[in-house]
Design a protein around this motif. Structure first.
Motif, PDB file in Angstrom:
ATOM      1  N   VAL A  10     -27.666   4.484  38.792  1.00 45.82           N
ATOM      2  CA  VAL A  10     -27.556   5.011  37.439  1.00 45.82           C
ATOM      3  C   VAL A  10     -27.076   6.466  37.481  1.00 45.82           C
ATOM      4  CG1 VAL A  10     -28.922   5.636  35.408  1.00 45.82           C
ATOM      5  CG2 VAL A  10     -29.242   3.404  36.496  1.00 45.82           C
ATOM      6  N   ILE A  11     -27.639   7.250  38.367  1.00 40.73           N
ATOM      7  CA  ILE A  11     -27.257   8.662  38.494  1.00 40.73           C
ATOM      8  C   ILE A  11     -25.830   8.780  39.029  1.00 40.73           C
ATOM      9  CG2 ILE A  11     -27.777  10.821  39.704  1.00 40.73           C
ATOM     10  CD1 ILE A  11     -30.757   9.887  39.647  1.00 40.73           C
ATOM     11  N   ARG A  12     -25.500   7.991  40.038  1.00 38.88           N
ATOM     12  CA  ARG A  12     -24.154   8.011  40.644  1.00 38.88           C
ATOM     13  C   ARG A  12     -23.085   7.752  39.578  1.00 38.88           C
ATOM     14  NH1 ARG A  12     -25.271   4.356  44.304  1.00 38.88           N
ATOM     15  NH2 ARG A  12     -26.046   5.908  45.744  1.00 38.88           N
ATOM     16  N   ARG A  13     -23.300   6.759  38.743  1.00 35.12           N
ATOM     17  CA  ARG A  13     -22.340   6.431  37.680  1.00 35.12           C
ATOM     18  C   ARG A  13     -22.178   7.600  36.708  1.00 35.12           C
ATOM     19  NH1 ARG A  13     -25.647   1.028  36.636  1.00 35.12           N
ATOM     20  NH2 ARG A  13     -24.920  -0.205  38.417  1.00 35.12           N
ATOM     21  N   ALA A  18     -19.103  12.101  34.370  1.00 30.79           N
ATOM     22  CA  ALA A  18     -19.087  13.530  34.035  1.00 30.79           C
ATOM     23  C   ALA A  18     -17.934  14.240  34.741  1.00 30.79           C
ATOM     24  CB  ALA A  18     -20.419  14.172  34.406  1.00 30.79           C
ATOM     25  N   PHE A  19     -17.727  13.928  36.015  1.00 30.01           N
ATOM     26  CA  PHE A  19     -16.635  14.559  36.760  1.00 30.01           C
ATOM     27  C   PHE A  19     -15.271  14.182  36.179  1.00 30.01           C
ATOM     28  CE2 PHE A  19     -13.372  14.314  40.047  1.00 30.01           C
ATOM     29  CZ  PHE A  19     -13.299  15.655  40.394  1.00 30.01           C
ATOM     30  N   VAL A  36     -17.684  14.370  45.484  1.00 24.94           N
ATOM     31  CA  VAL A  36     -18.326  14.937  44.285  1.00 24.94           C
ATOM     32  C   VAL A  36     -19.763  14.446  44.164  1.00 24.94           C
ATOM     33  CG1 VAL A  36     -18.300  14.898  41.755  1.00 24.94           C
ATOM     34  CG2 VAL A  36     -16.183  15.324  43.027  1.00 24.94           C
ATOM     35  N   VAL A  37     -19.949  13.144  44.310  1.00 26.93           N
ATOM     36  CA  VAL A  37     -21.284  12.566  44.158  1.00 26.93           C
ATOM     37  C   VAL A  37     -22.225  13.092  45.238  1.00 26.93           C
ATOM     38  CG1 VAL A  37     -22.610  10.408  44.210  1.00 26.93           C
ATOM     39  CG2 VAL A  37     -20.463  10.519  42.938  1.00 26.93           C
ATOM     40  N   LYS A  38     -21.758  13.114  46.475  1.00 21.14           N
ATOM     41  CA  LYS A  38     -22.593  13.656  47.560  1.00 21.14           C
ATOM     42  C   LYS A  38     -22.896  15.137  47.318  1.00 21.14           C
ATOM     43  CE  LYS A  38     -22.005  11.413  51.812  1.00 21.14           C
ATOM     44  NZ  LYS A  38     -21.261  11.283  53.071  1.00 21.14           N
ATOM     45  N   GLY A  39     -21.890  15.873  46.840  1.00 21.68           N
ATOM     46  CA  GLY A  39     -22.074  17.294  46.553  1.00 21.68           C
ATOM     47  C   GLY A  39     -23.061  17.558  45.433  1.00 21.68           C
ATOM     48  N   SER A  40     -23.264  16.563  44.583  1.00 21.84           N
ATOM     49  CA  SER A  40     -24.233  16.714  43.497  1.00 21.84           C
ATOM     50  C   SER A  40     -25.646  16.350  43.944  1.00 21.84           C
ATOM     51  CB  SER A  40     -23.830  15.863  42.297  1.00 21.84           C
ATOM     52  OG  SER A  40     -24.010  14.502  42.576  1.00 21.84           O
ATOM     53  N   GLY A  41     -25.760  15.946  45.215  1.00 21.59           N
ATOM     54  CA  GLY A  41     -27.087  15.655  45.752  1.00 21.59           C
ATOM     55  C   GLY A  41     -27.491  14.195  45.725  1.00 21.59           C
ATOM     56  N   VAL A  42     -26.563  13.316  45.404  1.00 25.37           N
ATOM     57  CA  VAL A  42     -26.875  11.893  45.365  1.00 25.37           C
ATOM     58  C   VAL A  42     -26.384  11.262  46.667  1.00 25.37           C
ATOM     59  CG1 VAL A  42     -26.585   9.713  44.123  1.00 25.37           C
ATOM     60  CG2 VAL A  42     -26.603  11.878  42.863  1.00 25.37           C
ATOM     61  N   PRO A  43     -27.281  10.804  47.522  1.00 31.69           N
ATOM     62  CA  PRO A  43     -26.856  10.165  48.768  1.00 31.69           C
ATOM     63  C   PRO A  43     -25.985   8.950  48.457  1.00 31.69           C
ATOM     64  CG  PRO A  43     -29.254  10.407  48.674  1.00 31.69           C
ATOM     65  CD  PRO A  43     -28.727  10.761  47.337  1.00 31.69           C
ATOM     66  N   SER A  44     -24.806   8.890  49.046  1.00 34.39           N
ATOM     67  CA  SER A  44     -23.869   7.813  48.722  1.00 34.39           C
ATOM     68  C   SER A  44     -22.988   7.468  49.904  1.00 34.39           C
ATOM     69  CB  SER A  44     -22.970   8.232  47.547  1.00 34.39           C
ATOM     70  OG  SER A  44     -23.721   8.484  46.391  1.00 34.39           O
ATOM     71  N   ASN A  97     -27.243  19.381  34.318  1.00 35.67           N
ATOM     72  CA  ASN A  97     -26.622  20.701  34.438  1.00 35.67           C
ATOM     73  C   ASN A  97     -25.219  20.629  35.015  1.00 35.67           C
ATOM     74  OD1 ASN A  97     -29.037  21.866  33.587  1.00 35.67           O
ATOM     75  ND2 ASN A  97     -29.848  21.847  35.645  1.00 35.67           N
ATOM     76  N   GLY A  98     -24.482  19.610  34.670  1.00 33.95           N
ATOM     77  CA  GLY A  98     -23.166  19.452  35.286  1.00 33.95           C
ATOM     78  C   GLY A  98     -23.336  19.004  36.726  1.00 33.95           C
ATOM     79  N   PHE A  99     -22.423  19.365  37.557  1.00 35.86           N
ATOM     80  CA  PHE A  99     -22.494  18.943  38.942  1.00 35.86           C
ATOM     81  C   PHE A  99     -21.968  19.971  39.803  1.00 35.86           C
ATOM     82  CE2 PHE A  99     -19.120  17.623  36.515  1.00 35.86           C
ATOM     83  CZ  PHE A  99     -18.034  17.185  37.202  1.00 35.86           C
TER      84      PHE A  99
END
Length: 99
Positions: A10-13, A18-19, A36-44, A97-99
């Protein structure tokens, strides 16, 4: 209650939408979205990004293109509406807070 794995989906999507919204109509490759997703802190992993992009396409939030080596995603008008919180969908959560 969602499992941790489902919560991450859900967060990854949401991060991807947003990006792409911030990218102002530019396309992004799956490799870029992974960063981008990894940089936002979501392990992917790459396959999870492809799964998320596929889900977003099925919902009408992104259009995809490319070939077997490069997958490209671009936000649609419906995706822009979701990124602006004009459409509810519990299948994705936009970053606070964005990414």
């Amino acid at each position: 209650m969602m499992s941790y794995k489902e919560e991450q989906k859900v967060i990854r999507r949401g991060v991807i939408i947003a990006f792409l919204h911030e990218a102002n109509g530019q396309t992004a490759s799956a490799d870029m979205l992974l960063a981008v997703v990894k940089g936002s802190g979501v392990p992917s992993y790459f396959d999870e990004i492809l799964e998320a992009v596929n889900w977003l396409e099925k919902k009408g939030y992104v259009a995809t293109g490319g070939d077997n080596d490069v997958v490209l995603a671009e936000i649609t008008n419906r995706g822009k509406r979701r990124a602006r919180n004009e459409i509810r969908d519990e299948g994705l959560r936009l970053p606070d807070n964005g990414f």
